[in-house]
Write a protein that holds these residues in place. Structure first.
Motif, mmCIF file in Angstrom:
data_model
loop_
_atom_site.group_PDB
_atom_site.id
_atom_site.type_symbol
_atom_site.label_atom_id
_atom_site.label_comp_id
_atom_site.label_asym_id
_atom_site.label_seq_id
_atom_site.Cartn_x
_atom_site.Cartn_y
_atom_site.Cartn_z
ATOM 1 N N PHE A 88 36.502 40.790 35.670
ATOM 2 C CA PHE A 88 37.463 40.006 34.902
ATOM 3 C C PHE A 88 36.708 39.068 33.969
ATOM 4 O O PHE A 88 35.815 38.322 34.397
ATOM 5 N N LEU A 89 37.069 39.112 32.695
ATOM 6 C CA LEU A 89 36.442 38.262 31.687
ATOM 7 C C LEU A 89 37.512 37.551 30.877
ATOM 8 O O LEU A 89 38.590 38.100 30.638
ATOM 9 N N ASP A 90 37.200 36.332 30.423
ATOM 10 C CA ASP A 90 38.105 35.605 29.541
ATOM 11 C C ASP A 90 38.040 36.183 28.135
ATOM 12 O O ASP A 90 36.987 36.654 27.682
ATOM 13 N N ALA A 91 39.149 36.107 27.430
ATOM 14 C CA ALA A 91 39.244 36.729 26.109
ATOM 15 C C ALA A 91 38.420 36.009 25.056
ATOM 16 O O ALA A 91 38.057 36.596 24.030
ATOM 17 N N ASP A 92 38.127 34.721 25.271
ATOM 18 C CA ASP A 92 37.458 33.938 24.228
ATOM 19 C C ASP A 92 35.940 33.868 24.381
ATOM 20 O O ASP A 92 35.284 33.056 23.733
ATOM 21 N N LEU A 93 35.358 34.735 25.199
ATOM 22 C CA LEU A 93 33.902 34.729 25.383
ATOM 23 C C LEU A 93 33.164 35.205 24.137
ATOM 24 O O LEU A 93 32.016 34.835 23.912
ATOM 25 N N LEU A 103 26.680 39.769 36.815
ATOM 26 C CA LEU A 103 27.835 39.722 37.705
ATOM 27 C C LEU A 103 28.127 41.090 38.310
ATOM 28 O O LEU A 103 28.604 41.187 39.452
ATOM 29 N N ILE A 104 27.857 42.128 37.550
ATOM 30 C CA ILE A 104 28.148 43.492 37.976
ATOM 31 C C ILE A 104 27.160 43.973 39.030
ATOM 32 O O ILE A 104 27.541 44.639 40.007
ATOM 33 N N GLU A 105 25.888 43.640 38.846
ATOM 34 C CA GLU A 105 24.812 44.264 39.628
ATOM 35 C C GLU A 105 24.938 44.092 41.146
ATOM 36 O O GLU A 105 24.836 45.082 41.884
ATOM 37 N N PRO A 106 25.175 42.878 41.676
ATOM 38 C CA PRO A 106 25.253 42.752 43.144
ATOM 39 C C PRO A 106 26.441 43.508 43.747
ATOM 40 O O PRO A 106 26.343 44.014 44.870
ATOM 41 N N VAL A 107 27.547 43.585 43.009
ATOM 42 C CA VAL A 107 28.727 44.301 43.511
ATOM 43 C C VAL A 107 28.470 45.804 43.468
ATOM 44 O O VAL A 107 28.762 46.533 44.432
ATOM 45 N N ALA A 108 27.902 46.274 42.376
ATOM 46 C CA ALA A 108 27.602 47.710 42.254
ATOM 47 C C ALA A 108 26.583 48.167 43.295
ATOM 48 O O ALA A 108 26.634 49.306 43.775
ATOM 49 N N ALA A 109 25.672 47.265 43.657
ATOM 50 C CA ALA A 109 24.628 47.606 44.630
ATOM 51 C C ALA A 109 25.088 47.425 46.071
ATOM 52 O O ALA A 109 24.326 47.701 47.006
ATOM 53 N N GLY A 110 26.323 46.957 46.273
ATOM 54 C CA GLY A 110 26.831 46.759 47.621
ATOM 55 C C GLY A 110 26.315 45.509 48.299
ATOM 56 O O GLY A 110 26.421 45.362 49.518
ATOM 57 N N GLN A 154 35.206 34.329 35.292
ATOM 58 C CA GLN A 154 34.360 35.520 35.112
ATOM 59 C C GLN A 154 33.934 35.982 36.499
ATOM 60 O O GLN A 154 33.061 35.391 37.130
ATOM 61 N N ARG A 155 34.549 37.058 36.982
ATOM 62 C CA ARG A 155 34.321 37.522 38.354
ATOM 63 C C ARG A 155 34.301 39.043 38.402
ATOM 64 O O ARG A 155 35.122 39.697 37.757
ATOM 65 N N CYS A 156 33.399 39.563 39.214
ATOM 66 C CA CYS A 156 33.370 40.990 39.479
ATOM 67 C C CYS A 156 33.637 41.196 40.958
ATOM 68 O O CYS A 156 33.054 40.505 41.805
#
Length: 226
Positions: A88-93, A103-110, A154-156
């Motif tokens: 999830f990202l804010d529109a005004d970034l 943010l993606i990497e730790p979640v994708a890696a489990g 900003q959360r994954c």
């Protein structure tokens, strides 16, 4: 490795949404960007689509939590046997959305079920501190964990974590409630420093009304989680 879908709730962000979508599309592992046009009166949806996003439109403004849920449901339509992780990202970034990869990497890696951004460069927002303090202290009381930036949107997170947190708390209470609910259910939550920034809200009367609504929604989310 599980793919990642980006979900961007947006209202009247035609001036920035194109750059945000372009930056999000270029993130490693991202194969889908969904913009939820939450009752915009400008060209937010058109600009987002032109930049390459799939667009879901609410005919009236329904608030951030509803936009997040609509975005997640849209992603589900494109998922196969392995559900995508949700960023999830804010529109005004704008272009700074390109820095969301950590943010993606730790979640994708489990290694984590949800990551929360900590902006390395912080913009001083007049009057914002009291809402942050309310959320931080409320999360600490409820879970024993003290977040640095409890309201950061900003959360994954994995699809399983997202589903475990539904139904999402109303409006601006969604981030605070997400953190409490997932920690209480044993999910792994981690803050990650990123080089991102969004538009400062300022100190005019509109900004003060915005913060009052934030305070109300965060307080409501905390009250039902005492």
């Amino acid at each position: 490795m599980t793919g990642t879908a980006v979900i961007i709730p947006a209202k009247d962000e035609a001036d920035r949404i194109g750059a945000t979508v372009a930056a999000a599309t270029a993130l490693p592992g991202v194969d889908l960007v969904v913009v939820v046009d939450d009752g915009s009166t400008d060209q937010t949806g058109r600009v987002a689509k032109a930049a390459g996003a799939r667009v879901v439109r609410h005919s009236r403004n329904r608030g951030k939590a509803a936009a997040m849920e609509s975005g997640a449901e849209a992603v589900r339509l494109f998922d196969d046997e392995s559900p995508r992780n949700l960023l999830f990202l804010d529109a005004d970034l704008g272009e700074t959305a390109r820095a969301a990869a950590p943010l993606i990497e730790p979640v994708a890696a489990g290694e984590a079920d949800m990551t929360i951004a900590v902006f390395a460069t912080r913009v001083k927002l007049g009057g914002h501190g009291f809402v942050v303090r309310l959320a931080r202290e409320g999360i600490e009381r409820a879970t024993g964990w003290t977040p640095a930036q409890p309201l950061n949107g900003q959360r994954c997170l994995t699809r399983a974590a997202f589903e475990a947190a539904r139904p999402l708390a109303h409006g601006f209470g969604v981030e605070t409630a997400l953190t409490i609910d997932l920690l209480r259910k044993g999910f792994r939550v981690r803050e990650v420093e990123v080089e991102m920034a969004h538009r400062a809200t300022g100190t005019d009367w509109r900004a003060q009304i915005h913060r009052a609504r934030q305070f109300r929604d965060v307080a409501r989310a905390l009250l039902v989680r005492r």
